[in-house]
Design an enzyme around this catalytic site. Structure first.
Site, PDB file in Angstrom:
ATOM      1  N   SER A 224      66.908 123.962  59.763  1.00 15.21           N
ATOM      2  CA  SER A 224      65.783 124.891  59.829  1.00 15.21           C
ATOM      3  C   SER A 224      64.492 124.171  59.534  1.00 15.21           C
ATOM      4  O   SER A 224      64.440 123.299  58.660  1.00 15.21           O
ATOM      5  CB  SER A 224      65.972 126.027  58.817  1.00 15.21           C
ATOM      6  OG  SER A 224      66.173 125.515  57.510  1.00 15.21           O
TER       7      SER A 224
ATOM      8  N   SER B 135      60.668 116.750  60.737  1.00 13.66           N
ATOM      9  CA  SER B 135      61.332 116.372  59.495  1.00 13.66           C
ATOM     10  C   SER B 135      60.516 115.317  58.755  1.00 13.66           C
ATOM     11  O   SER B 135      60.208 114.248  59.294  1.00 13.66           O
ATOM     12  CB  SER B 135      62.727 115.816  59.788  1.00 13.66           C
ATOM     13  OG  SER B 135      63.226 115.101  58.679  1.00 13.66           O
ATOM     14  N   ARG B 136      60.172 115.603  57.487  1.00 14.45           N
ATOM     15  CA  ARG B 136      59.452 114.620  56.681  1.00 14.45           C
ATOM     16  C   ARG B 136      60.296 113.375  56.446  1.00 14.45           C
ATOM     17  O   ARG B 136      59.783 112.249  56.383  1.00 14.45           O
ATOM     18  CB  ARG B 136      59.044 115.231  55.347  1.00 14.45           C
ATOM     19  CG  ARG B 136      58.025 116.340  55.447  1.00 14.45           C
ATOM     20  CD  ARG B 136      57.727 116.897  54.076  1.00 14.45           C
ATOM     21  NE  ARG B 136      56.868 118.071  54.140  1.00 14.45           N
ATOM     22  CZ  ARG B 136      56.495 118.764  53.079  1.00 14.45           C
ATOM     23  NH1 ARG B 136      56.910 118.404  51.877  1.00 14.45           N
ATOM     24  NH2 ARG B 136      55.714 119.813  53.217  1.00 14.45           N
TER      25      ARG B 136
ATOM     26  N   ALA C 229      60.406 125.176  58.605  1.00 13.75           N
ATOM     27  CA  ALA C 229      59.611 126.305  58.137  1.00 13.75           C
ATOM     28  C   ALA C 229      58.805 126.936  59.270  1.00 13.75           C
ATOM     29  O   ALA C 229      58.698 128.162  59.361  1.00 13.75           O
ATOM     30  CB  ALA C 229      58.684 125.847  57.015  1.00 13.75           C
TER      31      ALA C 229
ATOM     32  N   LYS D 282      72.150 114.510  54.613  1.00 17.43           N
ATOM     33  CA  LYS D 282      71.556 114.389  55.949  1.00 17.43           C
ATOM     34  C   LYS D 282      70.127 113.867  55.858  1.00 17.43           C
ATOM     35  O   LYS D 282      69.643 113.213  56.795  1.00 17.43           O
ATOM     36  CB  LYS D 282      71.647 115.718  56.691  1.00 17.43           C
ATOM     37  CG  LYS D 282      70.929 116.886  56.022  1.00 17.43           C
ATOM     38  CD  LYS D 282      69.472 116.997  56.421  1.00 17.43           C
ATOM     39  CE  LYS D 282      68.756 118.089  55.667  1.00 17.43           C
ATOM     40  NZ  LYS D 282      67.318 118.167  56.028  1.00 17.43           N
TER      41      LYS D 282
ATOM     42  N   ASP E 280      72.581 120.388  60.393  1.00 19.67           N
ATOM     43  CA  ASP E 280      71.345 119.916  59.780  1.00 19.67           C
ATOM     44  C   ASP E 280      71.115 118.434  60.070  1.00 19.67           C
ATOM     45  O   ASP E 280      69.975 117.985  60.227  1.00 19.67           O
ATOM     46  CB  ASP E 280      71.397 120.169  58.273  1.00 19.67           C
ATOM     47  CG  ASP E 280      70.034 120.519  57.688  1.00 19.67           C
ATOM     48  OD1 ASP E 280      69.040 120.464  58.426  1.00 19.67           O
ATOM     49  OD2 ASP E 280      69.980 120.849  56.498  1.00 19.67           O
TER      50      ASP E 280
ATOM     51  N   LYS F 223      67.178 120.968  49.019  1.00 20.73           N
ATOM     52  CA  LYS F 223      68.244 120.097  49.493  1.00 20.73           C
ATOM     53  C   LYS F 223      68.087 118.732  48.833  1.00 20.73           C
ATOM     54  O   LYS F 223      67.068 118.065  49.035  1.00 20.73           O
ATOM     55  CB  LYS F 223      68.188 119.943  51.013  1.00 20.73           C
ATOM     56  CG  LYS F 223      68.315 121.252  51.786  1.00 20.73           C
ATOM     57  CD  LYS F 223      68.066 121.051  53.264  1.00 20.73           C
ATOM     58  CE  LYS F 223      68.144 122.368  54.034  1.00 20.73           C
ATOM     59  NZ  LYS F 223      67.847 122.183  55.467  1.00 20.73           N
TER      60      LYS F 223
END
Length: 316
Positions: free
Chosen positions: A131, A244-245, A133, A181, A234, A101
């Site tokens: 999503s 989320s990083r 992982a 996003k 998302d 992404k």
């Protein structure tokens, strides 16, 4: 057979999920990592605690993907072109599905456009949406968007009982949603990290979504695509979870703490790429510009917020 190129957390999770339907080859560039996964049936570095099924074969040999008719490209966005340049001839026989992404920093291209530029005969597809992982690897229910010009067969092959894919032929819209996003997640993380509150986060998410729509429309994407999983879905996930990083990078910026430099944060490069394109094309992207200013340390968070709040009043 299905192949997954990229032995990080997301690539491994997808390989685990898809191995429930048949054999999967998981390629990683590290021979040591491939051996460790094969011996211990776990990707301890990127997806600890998830057992690799017997049908999943880790490998560091690109030739082991020769029998794969579908290959998922789960590599960082800014590395995609280099991977295709290095291994294009070994991948060209398969249907290539980008799972990254972002927007390429040097060209402003989306993942499927990079594939087309590197391999003109390819028919690229894109797998994107809300999503993590860890969720996919644990077999938790997840819904994603599969973007392809002719994706019915792919949709069937890549769907599982707990991984539900919705199909669209709007590759550009799906790519823009997944890329932009991440930029908004950095902004939201910064607001929360600085103690600005949930109301500020909600405002950034909403006005950030407006920016996403403006950018997507300027690239002939369909707005309804961004209202789906690949955009709004998302956005909601990434702006509200510390998994989320991008969000965690924003938290670190807002709190004034350090962030591990080795961690891939797609939104950092994407924000700069999007801002550059937006300036060239006259697309109003004030939140994106603010994120770039924070990343480049050309402006403080207080200065960015003051500038956003001082913008002229207008209709929504």
């Amino acid at each position: 057979m299905i192949g997954v190129l990229g032995g990080g957390a997301f690539g491994t999770a997808l390989a685990v999920a898809l191995s429930a339907k048949g054999p999967v080859a998981l390629w990683t560039r590290s021979a040591e990592a491939a051996r460790a996964m094969a011996d211990h049936r776990e990707n301890a570095t990127y997806l600890p605690g998830v057992t690799l099924p017997d049908g999943l074969r880790p490998t560091d040999r690109i030739a082991d993907l020769a029998d794969c008719d579908i290959i998922l490209l789960s590599v960082p966005m800014q590395q995609l072109r280099g991977v295709l340049a290095a291994h294009g001839p070994a991948l060209a026989h398969a249907r290539l599905v980008a799972c990254c992404k972002g927007i390429e920093l040097d060209t402003g291209l989306a993942p499927h456009q990079v594939i087309s530029a590197a391999l003109p005969d390819a028919r690229p597809a894109l797998l994107t949406g809300p999503s993590f992982a860890a969720d996919i690897g644990r077999g938790l229910p997840t819904a994603l968007t599969l973007a392809a010009s002719d994706g019915a067969g792919l949709q069937e092959r890549l769907s599982t009982p707990v991984l539900r894919l919705y199909r669209t032929d709007d590759l550009t819209g799906a790519a823009m949603g997944g890329a932009l996003k991440n930029v908004m997640a950095i902004a939201c993380g910064a607001a929360i990290g600085a103690g600005l509150g949930d109301s500020a986060r909600a405002a950034l998410m909403t006005r950030g979504y407006a920016e996403m729509l403006r950018y997507a429309r300027a690239h002939d994407a369909r707005p309804d695509t961004l209202a789906g999983l690949s955009g709004l879905g998302d956005l909601a996930l990434t702006c509200m979870s510390e998994q989320s990083r991008n969000y965690r990078l924003g938290l670190a910026i807002g709190a004034g703490t350090g962030f591990h430099p080795a961690r891939t944060v797609e939104g950092a490069a994407t924000s700069r790429a999007v801002a550059a394109v937006a300036r060239q094309r006259g697309i109003d992207m004030p939140i994106t510009e603010g994120v770039v200013a924070l990343l480049d340390r050309t402006e403080t968070l207080a200065g960015v917020m003051d500038r956003l709040l001082a913008r002229p009043l207008k209709e929504e």
